[in-house]
Scaffold this active site. Structure first.
Site, PDB file in Angstrom:
ATOM      1  N   THR A   1      48.514  51.673  48.828  1.00  0.00           N
ATOM      2  CA  THR A   1      49.028  50.367  48.462  1.00  0.00           C
ATOM      3  C   THR A   1      48.223  49.837  47.284  1.00  0.00           C
ATOM      4  O   THR A   1      47.014  50.080  47.184  1.00  0.00           O
ATOM      5  CB  THR A   1      48.942  49.375  49.633  1.00  0.00           C
TER       6      THR A   1
ATOM      7  N   ASP B   1      45.303  52.188  30.975  1.00  0.00           N
ATOM      8  CA  ASP B   1      44.608  51.827  32.212  1.00  0.00           C
ATOM      9  C   ASP B   1      43.888  53.056  32.768  1.00  0.00           C
ATOM     10  O   ASP B   1      43.862  53.287  33.987  1.00  0.00           O
ATOM     11  CB  ASP B   1      45.591  51.273  33.245  1.00  0.00           C
TER      12      ASP B   1
END
Length: 483
Positions: A229, A372
């Site tokens: 998650t 990122d």
């Protein structure tokens, strides 16, 4: 004893067997029900009305006996019992009913209901002379405060004061009232927080329907559960189904579900609104459709990386905001992140050079900047590094593309330097090695200033000519930007 099939199928035999079972289970109840029809010798039976009333009374008694049998059959030895008292024809106070039976609904006084305090007249006092009592009397106010506690929320337990003449002072009542309101607001906040956190991690009905369709179509065999998650998405593990003619489905798949809430995407639109591939569509879409574009962006970026031979998940299919990819791991266990794995010095050195090579391929062959890149988005599997999470990746012609590249170089350089790789370049050297530019600045501030100047130069060129051509110059071959 043996009997024929006709006897077994007869209703009369079934009724006799049922009556025998009831007589064996409830002998005392049946005995009451099978009493005499009518007793008394002086009863006048010449009137049809009297006979009808007698028959009706007997019918009601038989009906009540049947209800009692049902009660005992259902309740058994349970401590919690049910009652059919409301459905009985003969009232409990009838001469034939048991004296122990009490129907609280027929009683005029309910001992569990608090007595209402006497109201004060409009004039503000009652009584005369020395016996006068005003509305400010301590005893009267105490009893009123006790009765007002019934208006508190059901969750706030005030105790049981039956049979007690409780008198609460105004100070105590106000403190209890304030505490009850505070607890009610606190309970509401906790419930709202629980619902919000559940919505963040759960799958909404539309997403669940998309996943069901993938399973029903045979593309996926089964979905085992959640494996990861994050702020932007939830990743599930699934086993691949039957392959088609034009599509190869891996044995294990990863289902990346982008969250449909906009909380995490308010500060992420800069990665997509300035990307010329989606710039024209960005202004025409509402904010919620941007999330689907975010998933589409990752699919296109993964396809470029796969065509260049960079280790990354293989795209299977994209359905709205649900992206199905190959699973990096084995037997439902995902591959560890580079920050969590412990490698020897040789393996860490090998991983560094592999990351350096992938960054150069990503920039020159794929025409992308990860934007990122860190040890959190690199997995270690089968003795090599895999790149994941490229939804925010942009092209170097992006207005902030070189800034994102410099940030990636800083993260990679710091990680491998802390890991003990002596050959690791610093962020400025790594930036020049990846981009092919030759920025010679002594400190980081001047280095970033030159990067911003190059970005401004490229942005002006794009606005003036309307073409996505690079004006970056360096020692190496400049990357080729196609329309």
């Amino acid at each position: 004893m043996s009997c024929s099939l006709a006897d077994v199928m007869s209703e009369q035999l079934a009724k006799e067997l049922q009556l025998e079972e009831e007589n064996a289970a409830f002998p005392e109840v049946v005995a009451v029900a099978e009493g005499p029809f009518i007793t008394g010798e002086n009863i006048d039976t010449s009137s049809d009305l009297m006979l009808a009333q007698m028959l009706q009374m007997e019918f009601d008694r038989e009906y009540d006996a049947q209800l009692r049998r049902e009660e005992k059959k259902i309740n058994g030895d349970s401590k919690v019992s049910i009652s059919f008292e409301n459905y009985r024809k003969v009232h409990p106070y009838d001469s034939d009913s048991s004296e122990d039976e009490v129907d609280w609904q027929d009683t005029r006084h309910d001992p569990y209901r608090a007595d209402k305090p006497t109201t004060t007249p409009r004039k503000g006092f009652i009584g005369k002379g020395k016996d006068i009592t005003t509305k400010h009397d301590e005893v009267v106010c105490g009893r009123k405060n006790t009765a007002r506690m019934e208006n508190f929320a059901p969750e706030f337990q005030v105790g049981d004061g039956i049979g007690m003449d409780l008198k609460l002072s105004n100070q105590v009542f106000n403190a209890l009232k304030q505490h009850a309101y505070s607890e009610e607001r606190r309970s509401a906040r906790l419930h709202e927080k629980k619902e919000h956190s559940t919505a963040e991690k759960a799958v909404d009905p539309k997403t669940r329907l998309l996943m069901y369709k993938m399973v029903n179509s045979g593309m996926l065999e089964t979905i085992t559960g959640c494996v990861s998650t994050g702020k932007e998405s939830v990743v599930f593990h699934a086993y691949g189904g039957n392959a088609t003619e034009d599509k190869v489905i891996p044995p294990e798949c990863a289902i990346k579900v982008f969250k449909t809430t906009l909380n995490e995407f308010k500060n992420r639109d800069k990665y997509i609104k300035d990307d010329y591939r989606f710039k024209d569509r960005f202004s025409k879409l509402n904010p919620r459709k941007i999330i689907r574009m975010w998933a589409e962006k990752e699919m296109h970026n993964l396809t470029r990386m796969q065509n260049a031979g960079i280790p990354c998940p293989q795209v299977v299919i994209l359905k709205k905001h649900v992206l199905v990819m190959s699973f990096i791991g084995q037997d439902q266990v995902p591959a560890p992140k580079l920050k969590d794995v412990t490698l020897h010095s040789e393996d860490m050195k090998k991983a560094y050079y592999q990351v350096l090579n992938m960054m150069q391929q990503l920039y020159k062959e794929c025409n992308l900047v990860h934007a990122d890149l860190s040890e959190y988005n690199m997995l270690w599997h089968d003795g090599k590094v895999w790149l994941i999470d490229v939804s925010q990746s942009v092209e170097p012609t992006h207005p902030h593309g070189l800034e994102f590249l410099f940030r990636d170089c800083r993260n990679v350089a710091q990680f491998f330097q802390k890991a003990g790789v002596a050959e690791a370049l610093n962020e400025r050297e790594l930036f020049n090695a990846v981009s092919g530019l030759n920025i010679t600045a002594d400190n980081e501030v001047d280095f970033q200033a030159e990067i911003e100047a190059l970005e401004k130069m490229n942005e002006d060129h794009v606005q003036n000519h309307g073409k996505k051509l690079s004006v970056f110059s360096g020692d190496g071959d400049p990357p080729i930007y196609n329309e």
